[in-house]
Design a protein around this motif. Structure first.
Motif, PDB file in Angstrom:
ATOM      1  N   GLU A   1       0.819  -1.216   0.000  1.00 50.28           N
ATOM      2  CA  GLU A   1       0.000   0.000   0.000  1.00 50.28           C
ATOM      3  C   GLU A   1       0.851   1.264   0.000  1.00 50.28           C
ATOM      4  O   GLU A   1       0.349   2.362  -0.267  1.00 50.28           O
ATOM      5  CB  GLU A   1      -0.933  -0.001   1.217  1.00 50.28           C
ATOM      6  N   CYS A   2       2.143   1.122   0.259  1.00 44.67           N
ATOM      7  CA  CYS A   2       3.039   2.286   0.326  1.00 44.67           C
ATOM      8  C   CYS A   2       3.643   2.654  -1.028  1.00 44.67           C
ATOM      9  O   CYS A   2       4.315   3.684  -1.136  1.00 44.67           O
ATOM     10  CB  CYS A   2       4.166   2.021   1.324  1.00 44.67           C
ATOM     11  N   LEU A   3       3.438   1.833  -2.038  1.00 44.21           N
ATOM     12  CA  LEU A   3       4.115   2.049  -3.326  1.00 44.21           C
ATOM     13  C   LEU A   3       3.152   2.487  -4.417  1.00 44.21           C
ATOM     14  O   LEU A   3       2.079   1.898  -4.590  1.00 44.21           O
ATOM     15  CB  LEU A   3       4.824   0.770  -3.772  1.00 44.21           C
ATOM     16  N   TYR A   4       3.563   3.513  -5.156  1.00 42.35           N
ATOM     17  CA  TYR A   4       2.878   3.953  -6.382  1.00 42.35           C
ATOM     18  C   TYR A   4       3.701   3.432  -7.554  1.00 42.35           C
ATOM     19  O   TYR A   4       4.922   3.639  -7.608  1.00 42.35           O
ATOM     20  CB  TYR A   4       2.792   5.476  -6.409  1.00 42.35           C
ATOM     21  N   VAL A   5       3.069   2.746  -8.472  1.00 44.25           N
ATOM     22  CA  VAL A   5       3.782   2.182  -9.629  1.00 44.25           C
ATOM     23  C   VAL A   5       3.501   3.047 -10.848  1.00 44.25           C
ATOM     24  O   VAL A   5       2.357   3.170 -11.285  1.00 44.25           O
ATOM     25  CB  VAL A   5       3.353   0.723  -9.886  1.00 44.25           C
ATOM     26  N   PHE A   6       4.566   3.666 -11.392  1.00 45.55           N
ATOM     27  CA  PHE A   6       4.370   4.453 -12.611  1.00 45.55           C
ATOM     28  C   PHE A   6       4.740   3.619 -13.839  1.00 45.55           C
ATOM     29  O   PHE A   6       5.464   2.622 -13.725  1.00 45.55           O
ATOM     30  CB  PHE A   6       5.115   5.796 -12.577  1.00 45.55           C
ATOM     31  N   PRO A   7       4.250   3.990 -15.016  1.00 44.51           N
ATOM     32  CA  PRO A   7       4.412   3.136 -16.209  1.00 44.51           C
ATOM     33  C   PRO A   7       5.843   3.103 -16.732  1.00 44.51           C
ATOM     34  O   PRO A   7       6.696   3.924 -16.377  1.00 44.51           O
ATOM     35  CB  PRO A   7       3.447   3.752 -17.219  1.00 44.51           C
ATOM     36  N   CYS A   8       6.078   2.141 -17.611  1.00 45.58           N
ATOM     37  CA  CYS A   8       7.432   1.795 -18.059  1.00 45.58           C
ATOM     38  C   CYS A   8       8.147   2.898 -18.824  1.00 45.58           C
ATOM     39  O   CYS A   8       9.381   2.914 -18.884  1.00 45.58           O
ATOM     40  CB  CYS A   8       7.385   0.528 -18.907  1.00 45.58           C
ATOM     41  N   GLN A   9       7.432   3.851 -19.429  1.00 44.97           N
ATOM     42  CA  GLN A   9       8.119   4.903 -20.184  1.00 44.97           C
ATOM     43  C   GLN A   9       8.946   5.823 -19.281  1.00 44.97           C
ATOM     44  O   GLN A   9       9.781   6.577 -19.754  1.00 44.97           O
ATOM     45  CB  GLN A   9       7.131   5.731 -21.012  1.00 44.97           C
ATOM     46  N   TRP A  10       8.695   5.763 -17.962  1.00 43.66           N
ATOM     47  CA  TRP A  10       9.466   6.569 -17.016  1.00 43.66           C
ATOM     48  C   TRP A  10      10.745   5.868 -16.564  1.00 43.66           C
ATOM     49  O   TRP A  10      11.528   6.439 -15.786  1.00 43.66           O
ATOM     50  CB  TRP A  10       8.602   6.914 -15.800  1.00 43.66           C
ATOM     51  N   ASN A  11      10.968   4.649 -17.010  1.00 42.61           N
ATOM     52  CA  ASN A  11      12.203   3.911 -16.700  1.00 42.61           C
ATOM     53  C   ASN A  11      12.405   2.888 -17.815  1.00 42.61           C
ATOM     54  O   ASN A  11      12.270   1.685 -17.619  1.00 42.61           O
ATOM     55  CB  ASN A  11      12.075   3.241 -15.330  1.00 42.61           C
ATOM     56  N   TYR A  12      12.725   3.404 -19.006  1.00 46.83           N
ATOM     57  CA  TYR A  12      12.767   2.583 -20.218  1.00 46.83           C
ATOM     58  C   TYR A  12      14.158   1.985 -20.370  1.00 46.83           C
ATOM     59  O   TYR A  12      15.161   2.696 -20.484  1.00 46.83           O
ATOM     60  CB  TYR A  12      12.420   3.437 -21.431  1.00 46.83           C
ATOM     61  N   ARG A  13      14.218   0.657 -20.395  1.00 48.30           N
ATOM     62  CA  ARG A  13      15.486  -0.072 -20.406  1.00 48.30           C
ATOM     63  C   ARG A  13      15.579  -0.967 -21.646  1.00 48.30           C
ATOM     64  O   ARG A  13      14.569  -1.200 -22.323  1.00 48.30           O
ATOM     65  CB  ARG A  13      15.606  -0.908 -19.124  1.00 48.30           C
ATOM     66  N   PRO A  14      16.753  -1.512 -21.940  1.00 48.80           N
ATOM     67  CA  PRO A  14      16.884  -2.383 -23.114  1.00 48.80           C
ATOM     68  C   PRO A  14      15.889  -3.538 -23.129  1.00 48.80           C
ATOM     69  O   PRO A  14      15.457  -3.974 -24.210  1.00 48.80           O
ATOM     70  CB  PRO A  14      18.329  -2.883 -23.010  1.00 48.80           C
ATOM     71  N   ASP A  15      15.514  -4.044 -21.951  1.00 49.24           N
ATOM     72  CA  ASP A  15      14.549  -5.145 -21.900  1.00 49.24           C
ATOM     73  C   ASP A  15      13.217  -4.793 -22.546  1.00 49.24           C
ATOM     74  O   ASP A  15      12.451  -5.688 -22.917  1.00 49.24           O
ATOM     75  CB  ASP A  15      14.295  -5.548 -20.442  1.00 49.24           C
ATOM     76  N   HIS A  16      12.933  -3.505 -22.677  1.00 46.66           N
ATOM     77  CA  HIS A  16      11.649  -3.093 -23.232  1.00 46.66           C
ATOM     78  C   HIS A  16      11.610  -3.152 -24.762  1.00 46.66           C
ATOM     79  O   HIS A  16      10.541  -2.950 -25.354  1.00 46.66           O
ATOM     80  CB  HIS A  16      11.297  -1.680 -22.757  1.00 46.66           C
ATOM     81  N   CYS A  17      12.779  -3.400 -25.393  1.00 49.56           N
ATOM     82  CA  CYS A  17      12.751  -3.460 -26.864  1.00 49.56           C
ATOM     83  C   CYS A  17      13.690  -4.492 -27.464  1.00 49.56           C
ATOM     84  O   CYS A  17      13.532  -4.856 -28.634  1.00 49.56           O
ATOM     85  CB  CYS A  17      13.061  -2.083 -27.459  1.00 49.56           C
ATOM     86  N   MET A  18      14.658  -5.005 -26.695  1.00 50.47           N
ATOM     87  CA  MET A  18      15.674  -5.887 -27.285  1.00 50.47           C
ATOM     88  C   MET A  18      15.101  -7.242 -27.702  1.00 50.47           C
ATOM     89  O   MET A  18      15.674  -7.925 -28.563  1.00 50.47           O
ATOM     90  CB  MET A  18      16.849  -6.067 -26.314  1.00 50.47           C
ATOM     91  N   TYR A  19      13.978  -7.651 -27.107  1.00 54.87           N
ATOM     92  CA  TYR A  19      13.312  -8.892 -27.511  1.00 54.87           C
ATOM     93  C   TYR A  19      12.011  -8.609 -28.257  1.00 54.87           C
ATOM     94  O   TYR A  19      11.209  -9.515 -28.478  1.00 54.87           O
ATOM     95  CB  TYR A  19      13.008  -9.748 -26.273  1.00 54.87           C
ATOM     96  N   GLY A  20      11.807  -7.356 -28.618  1.00 56.83           N
ATOM     97  CA  GLY A  20      10.544  -6.916 -29.198  1.00 56.83           C
ATOM     98  C   GLY A  20       9.913  -5.879 -28.278  1.00 56.83           C
ATOM     99  O   GLY A  20      10.070  -5.947 -27.054  1.00 56.83           O
ATOM    100  N   SER A  21       9.222  -4.931 -28.831  1.00 55.63           N
ATOM    101  CA  SER A  21       8.651  -3.848 -28.036  1.00 55.63           C
ATOM    102  C   SER A  21       7.582  -4.377 -27.088  1.00 55.63           C
ATOM    103  O   SER A  21       6.636  -5.047 -27.503  1.00 55.63           O
ATOM    104  CB  SER A  21       8.048  -2.782 -28.967  1.00 55.63           C
ATOM    105  N   ASN A  22       7.741  -4.078 -25.780  1.00 56.85           N
ATOM    106  CA  ASN A  22       6.761  -4.535 -24.802  1.00 56.85           C
ATOM    107  C   ASN A  22       6.399  -3.460 -23.779  1.00 56.85           C
ATOM    108  O   ASN A  22       5.884  -3.771 -22.706  1.00 56.85           O
ATOM    109  CB  ASN A  22       7.248  -5.803 -24.088  1.00 56.85           C
ATOM    110  N   CYS A  23       6.681  -2.194 -24.113  1.00 59.64           N
ATOM    111  CA  CYS A  23       6.291  -1.084 -23.244  1.00 59.64           C
ATOM    112  C   CYS A  23       5.252  -0.252 -23.987  1.00 59.64           C
ATOM    113  O   CYS A  23       5.595   0.612 -24.812  1.00 59.64           O
ATOM    114  CB  CYS A  23       7.496  -0.224 -22.866  1.00 59.64           C
TER     115      CYS A  23
END
Length: 434
Positions: A303-325
């Protein structure tokens, strides 16, 4: 003959009368000006209102833009980074991207090991007010920020043990609430982060926190089946994929006052009380150091954590295997995180291209050989940043990340257009003539 004479005499008489009338009007005294209304005597204890004299700093010409009020320290956006080892250049370029795109005033908090502090001071001018400037930065940018440089310190536990956790000094971020006691809220980023839009935009996410949330991070992965935590973690972690701590927004006031549920004792512990015992319990099971500890903390306190979307922390994992963000596909990358050293090798040339263009933008032609001059900036950022980036991306299309250049360029283009439009409006307003 008599009739024309009579007409001429009549006209002559009229002319004489008109002349006499005009002479009489010009000799009459001018009408008295209307009497000024009587002024009320000022009330006791109140000074009369002051009017800005013409030509004073507060007087504005027609069409001139009103100057915004100078932001106070309370309005400052606080940005923290920890630099150890060979991270000097990365840190400077990260700070450069922050200043380049941001609108509001920034307060930098730079934590550096003792061997790096002299290197920072070579690049910086530190006054008695602790104002941090790169020597080559123009005043139009240096007035947008201030900074302090701190030594690496750990308030609890074994300092050498903390320092070697995962990467050198990375655990320092866990102690920011304890060290920066006068700071209410803070954005922490790793040195390998680049801002592609104003920090103001992520700072505004603090307003979206509910009454229990005190920190915000992005998911470690978007797809649980191929996420690291969901496949390999031997300890508790947040949600279904865990969270990545490379970009972390914190309400430090709430963190300092909260008591956290944990697996150590039945009751709650403060942040500082919890850190070292938690590390001692899980140190043989964690791989990613302080990030794993944060995942454990928020596993027990979701309950203490706010999760913001992936574009605010975009890393190689988000595109090196295909776009997933999906957020980056729709809105573009907001913050680029080049983890795994991708800025310095050829494994992900798209990430490296962004890093090199921001590093090299508007380098002064008079720079001595081998000296990295990060400023001054050119006024035309499209020419010095956007177009070189487009050109470099042409050499990256053989990679999956390189096939989606619009994801990397969208926010940069949007931000630069906004900056350009604002400059044009200010220029036209200041130079408009009525």
């Amino acid at each position: 003959m008599r009739r024309p004479c009579k007409v001429a005499a009549a006209l002559l008489c009229l002319a004489v009368l008109l002349l006499l009338y005009l002479l009489a009007g010009s000799a009459a005294p001018p009408p008295a000006p209307p009497s000024a209304p009587a002024r009320r005597p000022p009330r006791l204890g109140r000074s009369p209102p002051r009017r800005s004299p013409a030509g004073s700093a507060s007087a504005r010409k027609p069409g001139e833009q009103k100057h915004p009020k100078e932001p106070s320290s309370l309005q400052c956006m606080h940005l923290a980074v920890v630099a150890c080892g060979d991270r000097l250049e990365e840190t400077l370029i990260m700070l450069k991207s922050a200043v380049l795109f941001s609108n509001s005033r920034l307060c930098f908090h730079i934590f550096a090991e003792d061997s790096l502090k002299p290197e920072f001071e070579k690049k910086c001018l530190i006054s008695s007010q602790h104002v941090f400037q790169l020597k080559e930065w123009p005043s139009s940018y240096t007035k947008k920020f201030e900074s302090n440089i701190y030594s690496i310190t750990f308030s609890v536990g074994n300092a050498q043990e903390w320092k070697k956790l995962f990467k050198p000094c990375a655990a320092q971020r866990l102690f920011l609430p304890v060290i920066l006691k006068d700071v209410d809220s803070l954005l922490y980023v790793d040195t390998d982060v680049l801002f592609l839009r104003p920090i103001d935009d992520i700072w505004h996410l603090l307003r979206e926190f509910n009454s229990t949330q005190l920190a915000a991070m992005a998911p470690e992965h978007e797809i649980p089946k191929i996420g690291w935590y969901s496949r390999f973690a031997r300890h508790p972690y947040y949600g279904t994929t865990g969270v990545n701590s490379g970009v972390m927004l914190m309400n430090l006031t709430r963190i300092r006052s909260a008591h956290f549920k944990n697996s150590l004792i039945p009751g709650g512990l403060t942040w500082e009380e919890m850190l070292y015992p938690l590390y001692q319990k899980y140190k043989n099971y964690i791989t990613w150091g302080d990030q794993d500890l944060l995942n454990i903390i928020f596993y027990f306190n979701p309950e203490c954590l706010y999760v913001f979307p992936c574009q605010w922390n975009y890393r190689p994992d988000h595109c090196m295997y295909g776009s997933n963000c999906r957020g980056a596909e729709d809105e573009g990358v907001s913050i680029l995180h080049g983890n795994r050293g991708v800025y310095h090798d050829d494994k992900q040339p798209t990430f490296k291209a962004v890093y090199e263009v921001i590093r090299d933008v508007s380098a002064a032609p008079q720079s001595p050989p081998g000296v990295l001059l990060l400023f001054p900036f050119e006024d035309n950022l499209f020419q010095s940043l956007y177009y070189p980036l487009q050109s470099k991306f042409l050499d990256t299309v053989h990679t999956l990340c390189g096939r989606i250049p619009q994801v990397f360029l969208k926010q940069i283009e949007k931000t630069m257009k906004k900056v350009y439009e604002n400059r044009v409006i200010v220029y036209l307003g200041a130079n408009h003539r009525y």
